[in-house]
Design an enzyme around this catalytic site. Structure first.
Site, short mmCIF file in Angstrom:
data_model
loop_
_atom_site.label_atom_id
_atom_site.label_comp_id
_atom_site.label_asym_id
_atom_site.label_seq_id
_atom_site.Cartn_x
_atom_site.Cartn_y
_atom_site.Cartn_z
N HIS A 96 -7.86 4.56 -1.08
CA HIS A 96 -8.02 4.16 0.32
C HIS A 96 -9.43 4.49 0.82
CE1 HIS A 96 -4.82 2.97 3.37
NE2 HIS A 96 -5.87 3.04 4.16
N THR A 155 0.85 -1.20 0.00
CA THR A 155 0.00 0.00 0.00
C THR A 155 0.88 1.24 0.00
OG1 THR A 155 -1.82 -1.11 1.13
CG2 THR A 155 -1.74 1.27 1.33
N GLY A 210 -15.49 3.04 -2.93
CA GLY A 210 -16.84 3.47 -3.29
C GLY A 210 -17.75 2.39 -3.82
N ASP A 215 -10.70 -0.32 -6.11
CA ASP A 215 -11.58 -0.19 -4.94
C ASP A 215 -11.89 1.27 -4.70
OD1 ASP A 215 -9.70 1.08 -3.21
OD2 ASP A 215 -9.13 -0.78 -2.23
C1 LIG Z 1 -11.72 1.00 8.63
C2 LIG Z 1 -10.77 0.91 7.47
C3 LIG Z 1 -9.45 0.52 7.69
C4 LIG Z 1 -8.57 0.41 6.60
N1 LIG Z 1 -7.29 -0.05 6.82
C5 LIG Z 1 -6.48 -0.28 5.76
C6 LIG Z 1 -5.21 -0.92 5.94
O1 LIG Z 1 -4.83 -1.29 7.04
N2 LIG Z 1 -4.44 -1.11 4.84
C7 LIG Z 1 -4.85 -0.73 3.57
O2 LIG Z 1 -4.12 -0.94 2.59
N3 LIG Z 1 -6.05 -0.16 3.38
C8 LIG Z 1 -6.88 0.06 4.43
N4 LIG Z 1 -8.12 0.59 4.22
C9 LIG Z 1 -8.57 0.89 2.84
C10 LIG Z 1 -9.23 -0.33 2.22
O3 LIG Z 1 -8.29 -1.35 1.99
C11 LIG Z 1 -9.90 0.02 0.88
O4 LIG Z 1 -8.96 0.63 0.03
C12 LIG Z 1 -11.11 0.93 1.03
O5 LIG Z 1 -11.84 0.63 2.20
C13 LIG Z 1 -12.01 0.78 -0.18
O6 LIG Z 1 -13.08 1.66 -0.14
P1 LIG Z 1 -14.55 1.29 0.41
O7 LIG Z 1 -14.45 1.29 1.89
O8 LIG Z 1 -15.37 2.41 -0.11
O9 LIG Z 1 -14.91 -0.07 -0.14
C14 LIG Z 1 -9.01 0.72 5.29
C15 LIG Z 1 -10.34 1.11 5.08
C16 LIG Z 1 -11.22 1.20 6.15
C17 LIG Z 1 -12.65 1.59 5.89
#
Ligand SMILES: Cc1cc2nc3c(=O)[nH]c(=O)nc-3n(C[C@H](O)[C@H](O)[C@H](O)COP(=O)(O)O)c2cc1C
Length: 409
Positions: free
Chosen positions: A291, A166, A324, A322
């Protein structure tokens, strides 16, 4: 994993879509934990643009076509999955429900898809590896290249099928909802915190009971062997700015390529330049991601960034999207513009809040059902037939061009 009660089953029966799951999570969780999942950064521009991009696309259906059995199965990096939806790496999931990352990984396995396990998990990467089925490991750097190397070596030894780097989290995003809620994650048990937290959690006795019985898991077990004092870091460490980046840089990615034999996937790509750089370093794939609008506010909507990236590197790299995704129809739109599959983050997290592992399974099945019906209504037999001819951009084309019959009336 916790047993699914009749009450949970009844609650899940009322969850038909993302907004239902979000409401159920809001009821189940203390405000600060719910908003930790829901929030974007700063003015939440990117959070809104992500959704706008999906609503700006309309479909171009082929009528009078009966599709008895739409084909959803595909592969990512040669690994078969039953539908083009995988569960995203999300830190802090054990704060939501004791099933946490294990529950999400289990539900992904039951749905015959892949879970991407975060470095910031509430269980160790070795514990999560015990859940059957192929999984990817998402590596943070944790401010220290040696820490990252150790995580990658452990993920390799534990049998993860793919490595995800990431690149959009050099520092934590400025999530002001978290700041206002005093959500610092490191809620140690001391008098000050008990006084501060009691009014906030009192309306959620189920969560308090489960969380307390689970031992109040605020730590990051993956970091136990990489801190100078041998104690696991607090989740809050990731939200701070540090002297070094939490994300791997391009040198780290070159190291990963040299030391990871399986698929290497770069998450957080939004420009053609970064996609080309990932390709030149030997990555196998990229995840077009902002993210979920939680990091750089003002980053473009992923669906808008996707087509140019597909044009530039789509022949060489597998491209996942990813940020949305809320409906099966959104998955169809992303695939129409060239994504091979998508990740979902918040939706499974809300499912977890609503019903533990069963809640995650439930929301994945809701998405599968929507995906099937959308393909049937489109007249599309197989997700591999999707291309840009199935969608129309409502925001840039005049109404007269896209919907002539409406204009004539
Ligand atoms: C609560 C939360 C924690 C997240 N933690 C990480 C993480 O530790 N590592 C990472 O690469 N992305 C993290 N993300 C991003 C997700 O991997 C992803 O890119 C994102 O949630 C996609 O969007 P969406 O929530 O609209 O489906 C996190 C997202 C959320 C909502």
């Amino acid at each position: 994993m916790l047993r699914t009660t009749a009450l949970t089953r009844r609650r899940l029966a009322g969850v038909l879509n993302y907004e239902d799951a979000r409401r159920a999570a809001k009821r189940a969780l203390p405000k600060s934990i719910y908003q930790y999942i829901d929030a974007g950064s700063e003015d939440e521009l990117t959070l809104g643009w992500n959704r706008q991009a999906f609503t700006d696309l309309s479909f171009a259906p082929r009528g009078a076509v009966w599709v008895p059995d739409p084909k959803l199965a595909t592969t990512v990096f040669g690994i078969p999955i039953s539908m083009p939806i995988m569960t995203a790496p999300c830190g802090g999931m054990r704060l939501i429900h004791p099933d946490g990352d294990l529950g999400i990984a289990q539900a992904a396995h039951e749905a015959e898809t892949i879970h991407v396990s975060t470095s910031a998990s509430g269980f160790s990467l070795e514990e999560i590896a015990q859940v059957p089925g192929p999984k990817f490991f998402q590596a943070y750097r944790f401010s220290n290249q040696e820490a990252m190397k150790s995580l990658v070596r452990r993920a390799d030894a534990a049998g993860y099928a793919g490595l995800v780097a990431t690149i959009d989290t050099s520092v934590g995003g400025n999530r002001e909802r978290d700041f206002r809620n005093g959500f610092s994650y490191n809620m140690r048990i001391n008098l000050q915190n008990v006084v501060r937290m009691t009014p906030r959690v009192i309306g959620h006795p189920g969560w308090v009971y489960r969380f307390t019985r689970d031992g109040m898991p605020f730590k990051l077990p993956n970091t136990a062997d990489i801190t100078p004092d041998g104690k696991p870091m607090e989740l809050s460490a990731l939200t701070r700015t540090g002297a070094e980046s939490h994300s791997p840089d391009w040198d780290d990615i070159a190291w990963m390529r040299a030391n990871w034999a399986g698929p290497l996937i770069i998450k957080g790509v939004l420009t053609v330049a970064d996609a080309q750089r990932a390709r030149s370093l030997g990555a196998d794939g990229i995840i077009v991601s902002n993210h979920g609008g939680r990091q750089l506010d003002g980053a473009p909507a992923t669906l808008r960034a996707l087509p140019r990236i597909v044009d530039a590197v789509g022949n060489d790299l597998e491209i996942i999207l990813d940020s949305g995704i809320r409906r099966g129809a959104d998955v169809v739109k992303a695939l129409s513009l060239g994504a091979r599959a998508v990740l979902v983050g918040r939706y499974p997290a809300f499912g977890l809040a609503a019903g533990g592992t069963a809640g995650v399974s439930h929301v994945l099945e809701r998405m599968r059902i929507e995906l099937i019906r959308t393909l049937q209504l489109l007249g599309c037999h197989d997700i591999h037939d999707l291309d840009a001819s199935w969608v129309t951009d409502r925001s840039t084309r005049p109404l007269s061009e896209t919907e002539p019959e409406l204009v004539q009336r």
